[in-house]
Write a protein that holds these residues in place. Structure first.
Motif, PDB file in Angstrom:
ATOM      1  N   ALA A  39       0.823  -1.219   0.000  1.00 53.16           N
ATOM      2  CA  ALA A  39       0.000   0.000   0.000  1.00 53.16           C
ATOM      3  C   ALA A  39       0.856   1.268   0.000  1.00 53.16           C
ATOM      4  O   ALA A  39       0.487   2.266  -0.620  1.00 53.16           O
ATOM      5  CB  ALA A  39      -0.941   0.005   1.208  1.00 53.16           C
ATOM      6  N   SER A  70      -0.567   1.068  11.574  1.00 53.69           N
ATOM      7  CA  SER A  70      -1.670   0.125  11.356  1.00 53.69           C
ATOM      8  C   SER A  70      -2.033  -0.626  12.644  1.00 53.69           C
ATOM      9  O   SER A  70      -3.056  -1.295  12.702  1.00 53.69           O
ATOM     10  CB  SER A  70      -1.316  -0.867  10.248  1.00 53.69           C
ATOM     11  OG  SER A  70      -0.306  -1.756  10.690  1.00 53.69           O
ATOM     12  N   ARG A  72      -3.518  -0.075  15.488  1.00 56.84           N
ATOM     13  CA  ARG A  72      -4.334   0.996  16.082  1.00 56.84           C
ATOM     14  C   ARG A  72      -4.670   0.702  17.535  1.00 56.84           C
ATOM     15  O   ARG A  72      -5.140  -0.387  17.838  1.00 56.84           O
ATOM     16  CB  ARG A  72      -5.612   1.164  15.276  1.00 56.84           C
ATOM     17  CG  ARG A  72      -5.290   1.451  13.833  1.00 56.84           C
ATOM     18  CD  ARG A  72      -6.267   2.372  13.152  1.00 56.84           C
ATOM     19  NE  ARG A  72      -5.514   3.029  12.102  1.00 56.84           N
ATOM     20  CZ  ARG A  72      -5.308   4.335  12.013  1.00 56.84           C
ATOM     21  NH1 ARG A  72      -5.845   5.144  12.872  1.00 56.84           N
ATOM     22  NH2 ARG A  72      -4.582   4.826  11.046  1.00 56.84           N
TER      23      ARG A  72
ATOM     24  N   GLN B  38      -4.343   4.154  -4.543  1.00 55.35           N
ATOM     25  CA  GLN B  38      -3.356   3.962  -3.475  1.00 55.35           C
ATOM     26  C   GLN B  38      -3.895   4.453  -2.126  1.00 55.35           C
ATOM     27  O   GLN B  38      -3.624   3.851  -1.090  1.00 55.35           O
ATOM     28  CB  GLN B  38      -2.037   4.671  -3.804  1.00 55.35           C
ATOM     29  CG  GLN B  38      -0.961   4.337  -2.772  1.00 55.35           C
ATOM     30  CD  GLN B  38       0.413   4.889  -3.075  1.00 55.35           C
ATOM     31  OE1 GLN B  38       0.563   5.846  -3.829  1.00 55.35           O
ATOM     32  NE2 GLN B  38       1.427   4.281  -2.469  1.00 55.35           N
ATOM     33  N   MET B  41      -6.068   1.763  -0.849  1.00 59.58           N
ATOM     34  CA  MET B  41      -5.222   0.666  -0.354  1.00 59.58           C
ATOM     35  C   MET B  41      -4.626   1.029   0.999  1.00 59.58           C
ATOM     36  O   MET B  41      -4.567   0.211   1.913  1.00 59.58           O
ATOM     37  CB  MET B  41      -4.076   0.384  -1.341  1.00 59.58           C
ATOM     38  CG  MET B  41      -4.495  -0.396  -2.566  1.00 59.58           C
ATOM     39  SD  MET B  41      -3.176  -0.426  -3.823  1.00 59.58           S
ATOM     40  CE  MET B  41      -1.972  -1.524  -3.060  1.00 59.58           C
ATOM     41  N   TYR B  42      -4.181   2.280   1.130  1.00 56.83           N
ATOM     42  CA  TYR B  42      -3.564   2.694   2.392  1.00 56.83           C
ATOM     43  C   TYR B  42      -4.608   2.745   3.516  1.00 56.83           C
ATOM     44  O   TYR B  42      -4.327   2.353   4.648  1.00 56.83           O
ATOM     45  CB  TYR B  42      -2.847   4.047   2.262  1.00 56.83           C
ATOM     46  CG  TYR B  42      -2.097   4.362   3.536  1.00 56.83           C
ATOM     47  CD1 TYR B  42      -0.892   3.731   3.807  1.00 56.83           C
ATOM     48  CD2 TYR B  42      -2.644   5.203   4.498  1.00 56.83           C
ATOM     49  CE1 TYR B  42      -0.229   3.945   5.015  1.00 56.83           C
ATOM     50  CE2 TYR B  42      -1.988   5.426   5.705  1.00 56.83           C
ATOM     51  CZ  TYR B  42      -0.774   4.797   5.947  1.00 56.83           C
ATOM     52  OH  TYR B  42      -0.144   4.994   7.142  1.00 56.83           O
ATOM     53  N   GLY B  44      -7.178   0.859   3.805  1.00 60.26           N
ATOM     54  CA  GLY B  44      -7.417  -0.529   4.191  1.00 60.26           C
ATOM     55  C   GLY B  44      -6.258  -1.104   4.991  1.00 60.26           C
ATOM     56  O   GLY B  44      -6.463  -1.759   6.011  1.00 60.26           O
ATOM     57  N   ALA B  45      -5.031  -0.864   4.529  1.00 55.96           N
ATOM     58  CA  ALA B  45      -3.860  -1.471   5.178  1.00 55.96           C
ATOM     59  C   ALA B  45      -3.570  -0.836   6.535  1.00 55.96           C
ATOM     60  O   ALA B  45      -3.069  -1.494   7.437  1.00 55.96           O
ATOM     61  CB  ALA B  45      -2.633  -1.349   4.272  1.00 55.96           C
ATOM     62  N   SER B  46      -3.877   0.449   6.692  1.00 54.58           N
ATOM     63  CA  SER B  46      -3.546   1.138   7.941  1.00 54.58           C
ATOM     64  C   SER B  46      -4.736   1.214   8.887  1.00 54.58           C
ATOM     65  O   SER B  46      -4.566   1.472  10.071  1.00 54.58           O
ATOM     66  CB  SER B  46      -3.059   2.560   7.649  1.00 54.58           C
ATOM     67  OG  SER B  46      -4.152   3.354   7.221  1.00 54.58           O
ATOM     68  N   GLY B  47      -5.941   1.020   8.354  1.00 53.83           N
ATOM     69  CA  GLY B  47      -7.136   1.130   9.192  1.00 53.83           C
ATOM     70  C   GLY B  47      -7.574   2.566   9.427  1.00 53.83           C
ATOM     71  O   GLY B  47      -8.361   2.840  10.315  1.00 53.83           O
ATOM     72  N   ASP B  48      -7.049   3.518   8.642  1.00 52.33           N
ATOM     73  CA  ASP B  48      -7.458   4.918   8.765  1.00 52.33           C
ATOM     74  C   ASP B  48      -8.578   5.202   7.764  1.00 52.33           C
ATOM     75  O   ASP B  48      -8.325   5.378   6.578  1.00 52.33           O
ATOM     76  CB  ASP B  48      -6.268   5.847   8.494  1.00 52.33           C
ATOM     77  CG  ASP B  48      -6.647   7.322   8.621  1.00 52.33           C
ATOM     78  OD1 ASP B  48      -7.853   7.651   8.584  1.00 52.33           O
ATOM     79  OD2 ASP B  48      -5.740   8.155   8.759  1.00 52.33           O
ATOM     80  N   PHE B  49      -9.812   5.221   8.278  1.00 50.64           N
ATOM     81  CA  PHE B  49     -10.958   5.383   7.392  1.00 50.64           C
ATOM     82  C   PHE B  49     -11.580   6.768   7.467  1.00 50.64           C
ATOM     83  O   PHE B  49     -12.761   6.942   7.180  1.00 50.64           O
ATOM     84  CB  PHE B  49     -11.997   4.292   7.665  1.00 50.64           C
ATOM     85  CG  PHE B  49     -11.470   2.930   7.299  1.00 50.64           C
ATOM     86  CD1 PHE B  49     -11.284   2.595   5.968  1.00 50.64           C
ATOM     87  CD2 PHE B  49     -11.112   2.013   8.272  1.00 50.64           C
ATOM     88  CE1 PHE B  49     -10.769   1.356   5.610  1.00 50.64           C
ATOM     89  CE2 PHE B  49     -10.602   0.769   7.928  1.00 50.64           C
ATOM     90  CZ  PHE B  49     -10.430   0.437   6.588  1.00 50.64           C
ATOM     91  N   ALA B  72       0.087  10.004   7.198  1.00 47.40           N
ATOM     92  CA  ALA B  72       0.922   8.844   7.542  1.00 47.40           C
ATOM     93  C   ALA B  72       1.475   8.141   6.291  1.00 47.40           C
ATOM     94  O   ALA B  72       2.535   7.519   6.355  1.00 47.40           O
ATOM     95  CB  ALA B  72       0.134   7.869   8.400  1.00 47.40           C
ATOM     96  N   LEU B  73       0.776   8.239   5.162  1.00 47.29           N
ATOM     97  CA  LEU B  73       1.322   7.673   3.919  1.00 47.29           C
ATOM     98  C   LEU B  73       2.532   8.492   3.463  1.00 47.29           C
ATOM     99  O   LEU B  73       3.551   7.948   3.026  1.00 47.29           O
ATOM    100  CB  LEU B  73       0.234   7.638   2.830  1.00 47.29           C
ATOM    101  CG  LEU B  73       0.663   7.187   1.433  1.00 47.29           C
ATOM    102  CD1 LEU B  73       1.310   5.793   1.465  1.00 47.29           C
ATOM    103  CD2 LEU B  73      -0.533   7.178   0.466  1.00 47.29           C
TER     104      LEU B  73
END
Lengths: 165, 164
Positions: A39, A70, A72, B38, B41-42, B44-49, B72-73
């Protein structure tokens, strides 16, 4: 917990310093490391190639530095009574002491270490400085993150806002 | 560059030694241009929604013309620039970033870094870097600082029982 109106006093918000979350535990598996490194667009083989990683000092796959993002933390206990609706990430400082490897079990706790307001373009902005502590299965602390979160504005709450509360 | 042969003997970037790094050295820049995919994807991968990163209406509601890149990306890209250059025998000790301005998918951005300080510690060399993500205009959106441990030939020779 006391409700916090948007016209809170300094005293009221300072009372939240030292508020902590309950620990949440993550197993660091190959899939999540690979998914994260894909990602962010980082194809370094230390994050995805077991054969390669075996020959390094680490002995196995490790995580990219900001992979910690990630893992969290859970919400504060009791939850922080967020008075505002929108959220911004102002920045982070990481300290690293030990590598985090595939197969590690990491426990994550967050704690409010400072809280203050500033007036800006977006009206009153609430700054929350949160220290996140990562502890591994050997009771070592491989890393700390100090993250500053800004919340501001009224109206419909951003989805995801409460993850930071 | 990864080379894996039939004996599983591998090489990545050769070791970067503390002694070979000079103050003022500029790291190879790492260009980045995010797609909306991207960002998803980020998320999803980081859990930042937080939706300003994938929902145009949410982004507009927050005063942006377009969805914005996760801070954070951007920090992940800056860390990538550092680790790519420093190689696998280095270790980041401290990494700090400030999200000063927003960046958008489709923007041509570039990670840059420069060595600002170096000193020997007890067992390794330490270098300090200033880093930043820059826009095409030359403006920095995401400045930061890094403290990095590098292997030093001083200690390596002692370990191997060698003399100058």
């Amino acid at each position: 917990m006391k409700q916090l109106k948007s016209n809170f006093s300094d005293e009221e918000i300072k009372a939240f310093i030292n508020l902590e979350s309950k620990p949440v535990v993550y197993d660091i598996d190959r899939n999540s490391i690979e998914k994260f490194s894909r990602a962010i667009g980082d194809d370094n083989p230390v994050y995805n190639d077991e054969i390669f990683s075996r020959a390094t000092n680490f002995g196995t796959i490790v995580v990219p530095p900001t992979f910690l993002q990630s893992l969290r933390p859970s919400r504060f206990q009791p939850m922080f009574p967020e008075p505002f609706s929108h959220i911004l990430d102002a920045g982070s400082k990481y300290n690293f002491y030990h590598p985090i490897r595939m197969g590690d079990r990491i426990s994550v706790v967050k704690k409010i270490i400072d809280i203050y307001t500033k007036k800006g373009r977006l009206g009153t902005m609430l700054f929350r400085v949160v220290e996140v502590t990562y502890t591994n299965q050997l009771k070592q602390i491989p890393a700390h993150q100090i993250n500053t979160i800004i919340t501001y504005g009224l109206g419909k709450k951003d989805p995801g806002l409460y993850d930071h509360c | 560059m990864t080379i894996v042969n039939h004996l599983n003997v591998v090489s990545f970037t050769p070791t970067l030694w503390f002694e070979d790094v000079e103050i003022g050295y500029k790291l190879p820049p790492l260009p980045k241009c995010a797609t909306k995919q991207q960002l998803v994807m980020y998320a999803g991968a980081s859990g930042d929604f937080v939706p300003i990163h994938y929902d145009i209406n949410a982004a507009k509601g927050a005063g942006h013309d377009e969805v914005i890149i996760h801070g954070a990306l951007k920090s992940a890209w800056l860390a990538q620039m550092v680790t790519l250059w420093a190689g696998i025998n280095s270790q980041i000790m401290e990494f700090e970033v400030e999200y000063r301005a927003v960046d958008f998918p489709g923007e041509e951005l570039v990670c840059q870094g420069e060595v600002t300080k170096k000193f020997l510690s007890d067992l390794y060399g330490v270098i300090e870097l200033k880093i930043g993500l820059f826009k095409e205009t030359g403006k920095v959106s995401t400045p930061g600082k890094v403290k990095l441990a590098l292997p030093s030939r001083t200690f390596h020779k002692k370990e191997l029982g060698l003399h100058d």
